[in-house]
Design a protein around this motif. Sequence first.
Motif, short mmCIF file in Angstrom:
data_model
loop_
_atom_site.label_atom_id
_atom_site.label_comp_id
_atom_site.label_asym_id
_atom_site.label_seq_id
_atom_site.Cartn_x
_atom_site.Cartn_y
_atom_site.Cartn_z
N GLY A 125 0.82 -1.21 0.00
CA GLY A 125 0.00 0.00 0.00
C GLY A 125 0.85 1.26 0.00
N TRP A 126 0.18 2.39 -0.28
CA TRP A 126 0.90 3.66 -0.34
C TRP A 126 1.50 4.02 1.01
CZ3 TRP A 126 0.41 8.18 2.37
CH2 TRP A 126 1.16 9.27 1.88
N ALA A 127 0.75 3.81 2.08
CA ALA A 127 1.23 4.18 3.41
C ALA A 127 2.48 3.38 3.79
CB ALA A 127 0.13 3.97 4.45
N GLN A 128 2.49 2.09 3.50
CA GLN A 128 3.66 1.27 3.83
C GLN A 128 4.85 1.68 2.98
OE1 GLN A 128 3.80 -1.15 6.44
NE2 GLN A 128 5.93 -0.64 6.00
N ALA A 129 4.60 1.99 1.70
CA ALA A 129 5.69 2.45 0.84
C ALA A 129 6.29 3.75 1.37
CB ALA A 129 5.18 2.64 -0.59
N LEU A 130 5.42 4.63 1.87
CA LEU A 130 5.89 5.88 2.45
C LEU A 130 6.79 5.62 3.65
CD1 LEU A 130 5.78 9.02 2.77
CD2 LEU A 130 3.76 8.66 4.20
N LEU A 131 6.32 4.77 4.57
CA LEU A 131 7.11 4.49 5.76
C LEU A 131 8.42 3.79 5.43
CD1 LEU A 131 4.50 3.44 8.47
CD2 LEU A 131 5.47 5.68 7.99
N ASP A 132 8.38 2.87 4.46
CA ASP A 132 9.62 2.18 4.07
C ASP A 132 10.65 3.18 3.58
OD1 ASP A 132 8.47 -0.18 4.76
OD2 ASP A 132 8.00 -0.79 2.70
N GLU A 133 10.18 4.15 2.80
CA GLU A 133 11.11 5.17 2.27
C GLU A 133 11.64 6.05 3.38
OE1 GLU A 133 10.95 9.25 -0.38
OE2 GLU A 133 9.28 7.83 -0.49
N LEU A 134 10.75 6.54 4.26
CA LEU A 134 11.17 7.47 5.30
C LEU A 134 12.04 6.80 6.36
CD1 LEU A 134 7.88 9.53 5.84
CD2 LEU A 134 9.86 10.13 4.46
N CYS A 135 11.64 5.59 6.77
CA CYS A 135 12.38 4.91 7.83
C CYS A 135 13.79 4.50 7.39
CB CYS A 135 11.61 3.68 8.31
SG CYS A 135 10.07 4.10 9.18
N SER A 136 13.98 4.36 6.09
CA SER A 136 15.33 4.04 5.59
C SER A 136 16.27 5.23 5.70
CB SER A 136 15.24 3.58 4.13
OG SER A 136 14.79 4.64 3.30
N ARG A 137 15.72 6.43 5.92
CA ARG A 137 16.53 7.63 6.04
C ARG A 137 16.93 7.96 7.47
NH1 ARG A 137 13.14 11.99 2.36
NH2 ARG A 137 12.98 10.76 0.44
N ALA A 138 16.53 7.13 8.40
CA ALA A 138 16.83 7.41 9.81
C ALA A 138 18.33 7.50 10.03
CB ALA A 138 16.22 6.34 10.70
N PRO A 139 18.78 8.46 10.83
CA PRO A 139 20.21 8.58 11.10
C PRO A 139 20.76 7.31 11.75
CG PRO A 139 19.03 10.53 11.84
CD PRO A 139 17.99 9.50 11.50
N GLY A 140 21.87 6.86 11.26
CA GLY A 140 22.49 5.67 11.83
C GLY A 140 22.07 4.40 11.13
N ALA A 141 20.82 4.00 11.32
CA ALA A 141 20.32 2.75 10.72
C ALA A 141 18.82 2.86 10.54
CB ALA A 141 20.67 1.57 11.63
N PRO A 142 18.27 2.09 9.58
CA PRO A 142 16.81 2.12 9.36
C PRO A 142 16.07 1.72 10.63
CG PRO A 142 17.92 1.02 7.54
CD PRO A 142 18.95 1.21 8.61
N ILE A 143 14.88 2.28 10.79
CA ILE A 143 14.03 1.98 11.94
C ILE A 143 12.77 1.28 11.46
CG2 ILE A 143 14.91 3.93 13.25
CD1 ILE A 143 12.34 5.42 12.55
N PRO A 144 12.10 0.53 12.32
CA PRO A 144 10.85 -0.14 11.90
C PRO A 144 9.71 0.84 11.69
CG PRO A 144 11.26 -0.50 14.24
CD PRO A 144 12.50 0.17 13.69
N GLY A 145 8.96 0.62 10.64
CA GLY A 145 7.78 1.43 10.35
C GLY A 145 6.64 0.55 9.89
#
Length: 405
Positions: free
Chosen positions: A288-308
């Motif tokens: 879904g669009w919402a999960q795609a959004l979170l996957d993209e944003l959470c991959s930008r977390a400083p240090g390491a990706p975070i769960p979304g």
Amino acid sequence: MTARAAVEHRELARFPWGVSVHESQAGRASTERIDPLSAVAARPVTGGILVLAVALPLLTLLTRADEITVGAGLVGALGLVVISCLLILDRTRAHRPVFSVTLGLVVYLLQAGVLALAVASTYGANDLLRDDWAPIVVGLVLFSLAPYRPAVELAAATAGLTALSAGFAVLQAPFATTDVPLATFAVAGSSSLACLGFASAAYALSMNGSILAWLEQAWRSAAAAAVEQRGGVARSVQQQRVSLVNRKVVPYFTRISAAETLTAEDREEARELAVSIRALLVADIERGWAQALLDELCSRAPGAPIPGVADDPDDVGRSLTTAQRTLLRAIGMEAVERVGVSSVELRIRETATSVSVRWWLATPGGGARAARQLTATLHLVRGLTHRSRVDTQADAVTLEFEYGR
């Protein structure tokens, strides 16, 4: 431009949050709705005006205490002034819902009560109507509402309160020291209120008209740029998928082409590879669009990706307008990149009349601290959505709001 692009361009060219500028009149708009951060910038001025509104009757009391005939009336009038000011200041905070029509009506009714009680407090002893504090204070309260209420509403409220103030002035005419026509008393007892109130409406009309004109131009420019770049974005996404497949398939084909015979292990690897690629592509398509959004944003977390985690089983996020999706992206970016959350959950549900959105942000630094860091974003949310609510916990912050349909 293709037919699809033309449709998308018309959607994007609409005024943000789904209302075309031509469908919205400056007189019926409020700055808090169309440009929330401008309303935030005006809040210190609003506070100063309200402080003056409270101070004026106190100063008047010190110089004209001999005209007070009913002490309870004065206390009641001052109380209503203070309540009005506190309501306005409280409702303009980031954590409070946007200023509503109902609250506006409450404030106007309180001002009518101020006028009535102020007259009662000096009835029979007020011989200089031009010195009355109540019309000036009510006018100041109306002026403080310019960033939060529409110009048409302010003008209507001013007209009604001016007529009421004029009527009270006429009631006090028999006790005045000057023998002039009743119309003169009406004007003297209401002109200050009318000047401030209609000035508030005029300011709101001018400010909102300028903001709407600017937003229309800016949004159309952004829409044109988005349409031009959408094809490139689509090609980029497709290239990423092809690259992903090639990283798995090409090495296998290279090894097979160099081998003289195929072994049972090669066949098994081919089957596993086919299943893996098929599952990957199907998951990408069904995501879904919402999960795609979170996957993209959470991959930008400083240090390491975070769960979304996105909870949007009907993929309602994909049906939102471009501007509504932009606000969701802005909230997520601020939370991940600026606040430094440890995990994110986004819940989207559609009802008969609205779309309900709920963000849950885990914050190691504490929910209250995260809410302070998100203050500017929260002001945007409260101005651009309906029934927004912020709840802070020891290790998380929850943000809920609705998009109107």
